[in-house]
Design an enzyme around this catalytic site. Structure first.
Site, short mmCIF file in Angstrom:
data_model
loop_
_atom_site.label_atom_id
_atom_site.label_comp_id
_atom_site.label_asym_id
_atom_site.label_seq_id
_atom_site.Cartn_x
_atom_site.Cartn_y
_atom_site.Cartn_z
N HIS A 124 0.95 -1.30 0.04
CA HIS A 124 0.00 0.01 -0.01
C HIS A 124 1.00 1.22 0.09
CE1 HIS A 124 -2.48 3.03 1.77
NE2 HIS A 124 -3.59 2.47 1.62
N ASP A 201 3.04 -3.88 8.09
CA ASP A 201 1.78 -3.29 7.82
C ASP A 201 0.60 -4.08 8.13
OD1 ASP A 201 0.36 -1.56 4.95
OD2 ASP A 201 -0.58 -2.13 6.99
N GLN A 204 -4.54 -4.99 7.36
CA GLN A 204 -5.57 -5.76 6.66
C GLN A 204 -5.52 -7.26 7.37
OE1 GLN A 204 -8.05 -4.87 5.06
NE2 GLN A 204 -7.18 -3.00 4.21
N LYS A 227 -10.56 -0.08 10.62
CA LYS A 227 -10.41 -1.15 10.04
C LYS A 227 -10.99 -2.33 10.67
CE LYS A 227 -7.17 0.32 6.59
NZ LYS A 227 -7.93 0.79 5.41
N CYS A 367 -4.68 2.37 -3.79
CA CYS A 367 -3.68 3.10 -2.98
C CYS A 367 -2.46 2.06 -3.15
CB CYS A 367 -3.77 3.14 -1.52
SG CYS A 367 -5.12 4.39 -1.21
C1 LIG Z 1 -2.61 -2.70 3.72
C2 LIG Z 1 -2.72 -1.06 4.07
N1 LIG Z 1 -1.82 -0.34 4.59
C3 LIG Z 1 -2.19 0.62 5.08
C4 LIG Z 1 -3.28 1.40 4.71
C5 LIG Z 1 -3.47 2.82 5.31
O1 LIG Z 1 -4.47 2.89 6.52
P1 LIG Z 1 -5.00 4.26 7.03
O2 LIG Z 1 -6.16 3.97 7.86
O3 LIG Z 1 -5.67 4.89 5.83
O4 LIG Z 1 -3.80 5.07 7.57
C6 LIG Z 1 -4.35 0.55 4.11
C7 LIG Z 1 -5.89 1.13 4.00
N2 LIG Z 1 -6.36 0.87 2.78
C8 LIG Z 1 -7.49 1.23 2.40
C9 LIG Z 1 -7.67 2.77 2.15
S1 LIG Z 1 -6.69 2.93 0.77
C10 LIG Z 1 -8.23 0.30 1.33
O5 LIG Z 1 -9.44 0.78 0.87
O6 LIG Z 1 -7.50 -0.48 0.81
C11 LIG Z 1 -4.15 -0.77 3.79
O7 LIG Z 1 -5.01 -1.37 3.47
#
Ligand SMILES: Cc1ncc(COP(=O)(O)O)c(CN[C@@H](CS)C(=O)O)c1O
Length: 413
Positions: A124, A201, A204, A227, A367
């Site tokens: 991501h 990271d 997910q 999430k 992203c």
């Molecule tokens: C693997 C991974 N790593 C980082 C992020 C960022 O999380 P934030 O809470 O936005 O900081 C995400 C968030 N992905 C969302 C928004 S782009 C998706 O629709 O897939 C992610 O999936």
């Protein structure tokens, strides 16, 4: 549903019970953000109704109560991810902030010219750009682990790429596009064999399975509250004490200081060193409530149930002609994040058509532009399930896909 009583659980999420475009909502965009159970909303409400005060500074009763609740939430996070101590659990705005702080602060302290930073093509942007910026600042080298045909990390390539020149390995525990679970414990061993650190990271993974950061032996782990049934604006940076102690804060101000001289200052001990200013008190407390909620259900059961949904829906998707699904073919190796494309139909059109049927999915690059380019596609659609989705909703999703195909290929719906 035998694993979980989903019908009863869904009563905790009034938002799921609504009509969208004359159809019952089927919310399948949980990788973007999850819905919040009433218990979490009640805790947020109760805090602002009864306990709201600033933390760590006031000596009055409400300040004591707010501080106690905030620090109790930190202990809940510690226990949830099995960190050794609360000092290793830092509240941030979310995964993106956590990863940026690691890159900035650990990078500043330890990375020098020529060091190598190893990430992968499936990351991501939150786990790509901070490392690009660090590599540029320090004249370090950024490397990408390639993927196999099915979308797994190429671990043979990883073995060859992670060497004594490697300083940091930063990988997603689960991809937000491919739904693949990466072997982060194995990667941590590989990194440590070359005196490198392992950054995970966990955006997910934490919401969907039991995480034990000590068992993984990762050095940093990042995730977001929104999430995992928590509110937006709250997340966690887990780090081993031995590294956090050697890292400078990224933000400066109140709360994080010990003594402020005129031209220099000293910092508070962990974790508060990294928590400058008034924190997201309610968000942290509500994240604690989300953890209570998830633990009442049980992370093992949540993972089992989600995998039973994937075992139900993935083969049906694979049977649809003209539909390409990205990531592992075996449902046992694919989490509830399922990216797909219909031959000849732009994913945005697919998502719009599904929305007309009440089905909410995401379309775009998620992203993860390096991955989308690696897959040699413009974009994909993506359905992502959570424990409150049902087989009946999966059936609605499949039926809506057939209707979409019919509409775009034969002009009828
Ligand atoms: C693997 C991974 N790593 C980082 C992020 C960022 O999380 P934030 O809470 O936005 O900081 C995400 C968030 N992905 C969302 C928004 S782009 C998706 O629709 O897939 C992610 O999936």
């Amino acid at each position: 549903e035998a694993i979980l009583d989903v019908a009863t659980l869904r009563k905790d999420f009034p938002i799921l019970d609504q009509v969208v475009n004359d159809e019952a909502l089927v919310y399948l965009d949980n990788a973007a953000t999850t819905q919040k159970p009433q218990a979490v909303l009640d805790v947020l409400n109760h805090y602002y109704h009864h306990d709201n005060a600033n933390v760590h500074r006031g000596v009055h009763t409400l300040a004591e109560r707010a501080t106690q609740a905030y620090e109790a939430a930190r202990e809940k996070v510690r226990r949830f991810i099995q960190a050794k101590e609360t000092a290793e659990v830092i509240f941030t705005r979310g995964t993106t902030t956590s990863l940026n702080w690691i890159a900035q602060s650990y990078g500043e302290a330890f990375i020098k010219e020529g060091d190598e930073i190893v990430i992968s093509y499936m990351e991501h942007h939150a786990n790509v750009i901070p490392w690009q910026q660090l590599a540029k600042r320090k004249k370090a080298v950024l490397k990408y682990i390639p993927l196999t045909e099915e979308g797994f990390l190429d671990m043979q390539a990883a073995q060859a790429m992670i060497t004594d020149k490697t300083a940091i390995v930063a990988i997603a525990h689960v991809s937000n596009v491919l739904g693949v679970i990466n072997p982060v414990a194995e990667l941590a061993k590989l990194a440590h064999a070359h005196q490198a650190i392992m950054v995970v990271d966990g955006a997910q993974s934490v919401p969907h399975m039991k995480i034990d950061v000590q068992a993984l032996d990762c050095d940093f782990y990042a995730f977001s509250g929104h999430k995992m049934c928590g509110p937006t604006g709250i997340g966690v940076l887990y780090g081993k004490r031995k590294y956090l102690e050697q890292m400078e804060p990224v933000e400066f101000g109140g709360e994080m200081i010990d003594f402020v001289h005129l031209y220099d200052s000293t910092w508070k001990e962990l974790p508060w060193k990294f928590e400058a200013g008034t924190p997201n008190i309610a968000g942290a407390i509500a994240l604690g409530a989300a953890i209570d909620y998830l633990e009442t259900i049980g992370m093992e059961k949540i993972h089992q149930y989600e995998q039973s949904l994937v075992a139900y829906v993935l083969p049906q998707l694979q049977a649809i002609e003209g539909l390409t699904i990205y990531g592992p073919k075996d449902p046992k190796e694919h989490t509830g994040v399922i990216a797909f494309n219909f031959e000849g139909i732009h994913p945005h059109d697919v998502a719009t058509a599904l929305d007309m049927e009440g089905v909410a999915v995401r379309a775009g690059h998620h992203c993860a532009q390096p991955l989308i380019q690696y897959l040699d596609v413009q974009a994909t659609a993506r359905a992502s399930f959570y424990f409150y989705n049902t087989k009946a909703e999966a059936d609605r999703f499949i039926a809506a896909l057939h209707a979409t195909k019919e509409f775009f290929q034969n002009g009828t719906i």
